[in-house]
Design an enzyme around this catalytic site. Sequence first.
Site, short mmCIF file in Angstrom:
data_model
loop_
_atom_site.label_atom_id
_atom_site.label_comp_id
_atom_site.label_asym_id
_atom_site.label_seq_id
_atom_site.Cartn_x
_atom_site.Cartn_y
_atom_site.Cartn_z
N ASN A 1 0.84 -1.19 0.00
CA ASN A 1 0.00 0.00 0.00
C ASN A 1 0.87 1.24 0.00
O ASN A 1 1.96 1.26 0.56
CB ASN A 1 -0.95 0.01 1.21
CG ASN A 1 -0.22 -0.33 2.50
OD1 ASN A 1 0.54 0.47 3.03
ND2 ASN A 1 -0.45 -1.54 3.01
N ASP B 1 24.66 5.18 -3.74
CA ASP B 1 23.96 6.24 -4.48
C ASP B 1 22.71 6.70 -3.74
O ASP B 1 22.19 7.79 -3.99
CB ASP B 1 23.55 5.74 -5.88
CG ASP B 1 24.73 5.71 -6.85
OD1 ASP B 1 25.72 6.41 -6.62
OD2 ASP B 1 24.65 4.97 -7.85
N HIS C 1 5.74 -6.17 0.52
CA HIS C 1 6.38 -7.40 1.00
C HIS C 1 7.25 -7.94 -0.12
O HIS C 1 7.23 -9.15 -0.40
CB HIS C 1 5.33 -8.42 1.43
CG HIS C 1 4.65 -8.12 2.73
ND1 HIS C 1 4.27 -9.09 3.63
CD2 HIS C 1 4.29 -6.94 3.30
CE1 HIS C 1 3.68 -8.53 4.68
NE2 HIS C 1 3.67 -7.23 4.50
N HIS D 1 4.67 0.72 1.37
CA HIS D 1 4.90 -0.51 2.12
C HIS D 1 4.66 -1.70 1.20
O HIS D 1 3.60 -1.81 0.59
CB HIS D 1 3.94 -0.57 3.31
CG HIS D 1 3.96 -1.89 4.04
ND1 HIS D 1 5.12 -2.47 4.50
CD2 HIS D 1 2.96 -2.75 4.38
CE1 HIS D 1 4.83 -3.62 5.09
NE2 HIS D 1 3.54 -3.82 5.03
N HIS E 1 8.92 -8.58 9.59
CA HIS E 1 7.77 -8.13 8.82
C HIS E 1 8.23 -7.82 7.38
O HIS E 1 8.37 -8.75 6.59
CB HIS E 1 7.14 -6.93 9.53
CG HIS E 1 5.88 -6.43 8.93
ND1 HIS E 1 5.05 -5.56 9.58
CD2 HIS E 1 5.32 -6.64 7.72
CE1 HIS E 1 4.02 -5.28 8.81
NE2 HIS E 1 4.16 -5.93 7.69
N TYR F 1 24.22 14.78 -10.62
CA TYR F 1 23.42 13.74 -11.27
C TYR F 1 22.07 14.34 -11.61
O TYR F 1 21.51 15.09 -10.82
CB TYR F 1 23.25 12.55 -10.33
CG TYR F 1 22.51 11.40 -10.95
CD1 TYR F 1 23.18 10.42 -11.68
CD2 TYR F 1 21.12 11.33 -10.85
CE1 TYR F 1 22.49 9.37 -12.25
CE2 TYR F 1 20.42 10.27 -11.44
CZ TYR F 1 21.12 9.30 -12.14
OH TYR F 1 20.44 8.27 -12.72
N SER G 1 -8.32 -1.24 1.92
CA SER G 1 -7.80 -2.54 2.35
C SER G 1 -8.29 -3.68 1.46
O SER G 1 -9.48 -3.80 1.18
CB SER G 1 -8.24 -2.80 3.79
OG SER G 1 -7.71 -4.01 4.27
N GLY G 2 -7.37 -4.51 1.01
CA GLY G 2 -7.72 -5.76 0.35
C GLY G 2 -8.38 -5.64 -1.02
O GLY G 2 -8.89 -6.63 -1.54
#
Lengths: 235, 235, 235, 235
Positions: A32, A123, A100, A98, A174, A232, A48-49
């Site tokens: 998310n 970098d 996984h 966030h 996590h 850069y 959510s979901g």
Amino acid sequence: MGQNKYAEIQEKAFQANMQLPALGLVLFTFGNVSAADRNTGVFAIKPSGVPYRELTPEKMVIVDFDGKTVQGNLRPSSDTLTHAVLYKNWEHIGGISHTHSTYATAWAQSLRDIPIFGTTHADHNTIDIPCAPPMDDDKIAGNYEYETGYQIIECFQEKGLDYREVEMILVGNHAPFTWGKSAEKAVYNSAVLETIAKMAFVTEQINPNSSRLKNSLIKKHFERKHGPDSYYGQE
Amino acid sequence: MGQNKYAEIQEKAFQANMQLPALGLVLFTFGNVSAADRNTGVFAIKPSGVPYRELTPEKMVIVDFDGKTVQGNLRPSSDTLTHAVLYKNWEHIGGISHTHSTYATAWAQSLRDIPIFGTTHADHNTIDIPCAPPMDDDKIAGNYEYETGYQIIECFQEKGLDYREVEMILVGNHAPFTWGKSAEKAVYNSAVLETIAKMAFVTEQINPNSSRLKNSLIKKHFERKHGPDSYYGQE
Amino acid sequence: MGQNKYAEIQEKAFQANMQLPALGLVLFTFGNVSAADRNTGVFAIKPSGVPYRELTPEKMVIVDFDGKTVQGNLRPSSDTLTHAVLYKNWEHIGGISHTHSTYATAWAQSLRDIPIFGTTHADHNTIDIPCAPPMDDDKIAGNYEYETGYQIIECFQEKGLDYREVEMILVGNHAPFTWGKSAEKAVYNSAVLETIAKMAFVTEQINPNSSRLKNSLIKKHFERKHGPDSYYGQE
Amino acid sequence: MGQNKYAEIQEKAFQANMQLPALGLVLFTFGNVSAADRNTGVFAIKPSGVPYRELTPEKMVIVDFDGKTVQGNLRPSSDTLTHAVLYKNWEHIGGISHTHSTYATAWAQSLRDIPIFGTTHADHNTIDIPCAPPMDDDKIAGNYEYETGYQIIECFQEKGLDYREVEMILVGNHAPFTWGKSAEKAVYNSAVLETIAKMAFVTEQINPNSSRLKNSLIKKHFERKHGPDSYYGQE
């Protein structure tokens, strides 16, 4: 829609969320992203979901920095309180991501910081990417997502890190959280972190005695991109 | 087609089977998904050895819970009896998925349970993912696929697991089976399992002494998604 | 084109070659497939060094079983003599595939047979996938590709293997060759071998003491697909 | 545009840069390719930090072999001086490619040469792929990118290598550089190097005692493709 004063951050949050599957950083709904509006003190976050293919800008839920829903009929991401705590305490961030993602999550599961092995890492960060230790049991049983925000903040305090310089962390057992001036930058950091995590994994497999980058190179590469004399990019 | 009383589960089985290549879980025809109709006591399953690009809903074979073909001209998947045994004994499942996905299969080949290393795992299971020990030789020589069903059921009995809570298993030296309330959920579990299997592999490579997630975190994450007070998703 | 008596094997060789990049088995031009016509004693093979996107059926070079070009203006694959030797000596094969796919090649480079760890392997072979030892120096300096054909044949003779049962080999320090009744089957075997090679690599990483599949399971799975009472597929 | 005497190398540099994401060799902007024109003594190179989807041939910056911008409003790649030094000292190269591809970078981070384990490697190089040791601190603090060019050249001098035979190097703690007669060849070498790097990593995982390819095979494979009697490809 012209009346909707949150349309801009909803659009930003939507675009940033859609980048997660495009960059291969999420399976199903395991991620998310949020985008904050500092003027009105709220952020837009993924419901959510809800599968990515069903997302629209209008479905992004508007939440204030205490975690209270301000606009939207859907329940916001279960990680919403973590986002709220970070926005409330770190006033210069405009977006949080966030995921996984596989390799970053594996480092988080191994409870190790990611060593700075090369210039790809330097970098973006001058230090090992920190892994926050697991939370105390009483906090887990309490307001868990709220405490996850403080778990991140306290890890930075203990290590003496500045969230404006280091824009990523592994939450032990996590998965990673990343942030930045915008939601787009936060997602960029999620992808960079996953790449660094994979490279560091392979580096140690090839040479278990690989050593951290020496300070002179760390300094040089980071300043190329981020120092006052950075050269850069286009400005 | 309006006469075909199995059209609905054929469509569900077809859609679920087509998700296997879309999710990168199968090479060629190395996988099969079925969808059950508890009212009529049958399930629809992929025909054996037919390439995914040639599948249609009508080609899904209808089989009863004793493994007898009820409708269809094609031979059903060679794993059909395993599906039948599970449906017959576990009355609350509506779909079953079987793949040879790379990382889950490698764990099955290594004859190890997948340790619960992080919250990605805990979001779906509170325990290590079980690996059923290889079957006795006399059963292998006998009704092999039928026995595979009982191999799974007995592993759950011995470990005291509930198939409504743990929806996945590794069959030792073979590959994973997953299930759920629907064929769609079964395939979802196949993809989740493959991701968890890869993350656990990398976690142990990064830190061979990685330890299992502590109980407080296992409980918290699972209840977020599955407990009576779950607050993930939209209902 | 109606006059071209080789059009059929050219089409088969073309289609099979195009499967190599589609299946992720080749980088650039690092692979080649041929299709034989046993009636006329020739085979069609990919021209050397031509990018896949520029291939057409007409560009497939026709070569006899002594390696002499029979039709075509392009130079045939540099591995053509290896194909010719195999067709000449193994009269029941109709197609040959050669790739440098990553995991199979890594096993070839490590000079190890691929252990039979699970049923994915047993569905296709009852034995470890053999790795032929490197060639003697005098043969390397001589007619190298011709000798590679004999290196494969001799490895099968020494191990007492039948090329109609085992349709794949690793050539030590080089890469895999696979074959079958058709070019399509040969390419299928290349993909199966790469998958088995990756699974076996991960299996040993997860458990260095993983043991070979027991004989009863090897027998059962192979006969499901290949024995006189096979019950996999539609006939 | 007909007036633009650099249009040809801009087009070549553009096409070659666009191959980097197509071949999976870069994340975001982590790479750059240049194409030289030996007649006018300049090269066209990617502008710094510009996303690949926004690139056009006209945006390629024209720079001379001392690193001075000759044409273009955008700032050239931050690695431009490295390219300039290589063009100035190695007069037979027409293109240079720099990526942070995962496996090649991991070898660079582990400070190890990539051992020559098989013929995929030998088809392109007769030696281990060299890893240049990290630069001295005073040079890092000085003109870093300029010194990176000399770091590469000095590594070749110390090892007695010819840049016309060995077209790739790992810069220790940093990442790979490759080159060739054209920008297209340089990018080809980047992809080959990444594949070789991954194969060598897996090879050592499978067998930590894997040994280097014997000299007779090295010689044979390289000469098949590159010697005076080469017989690979169409000329």
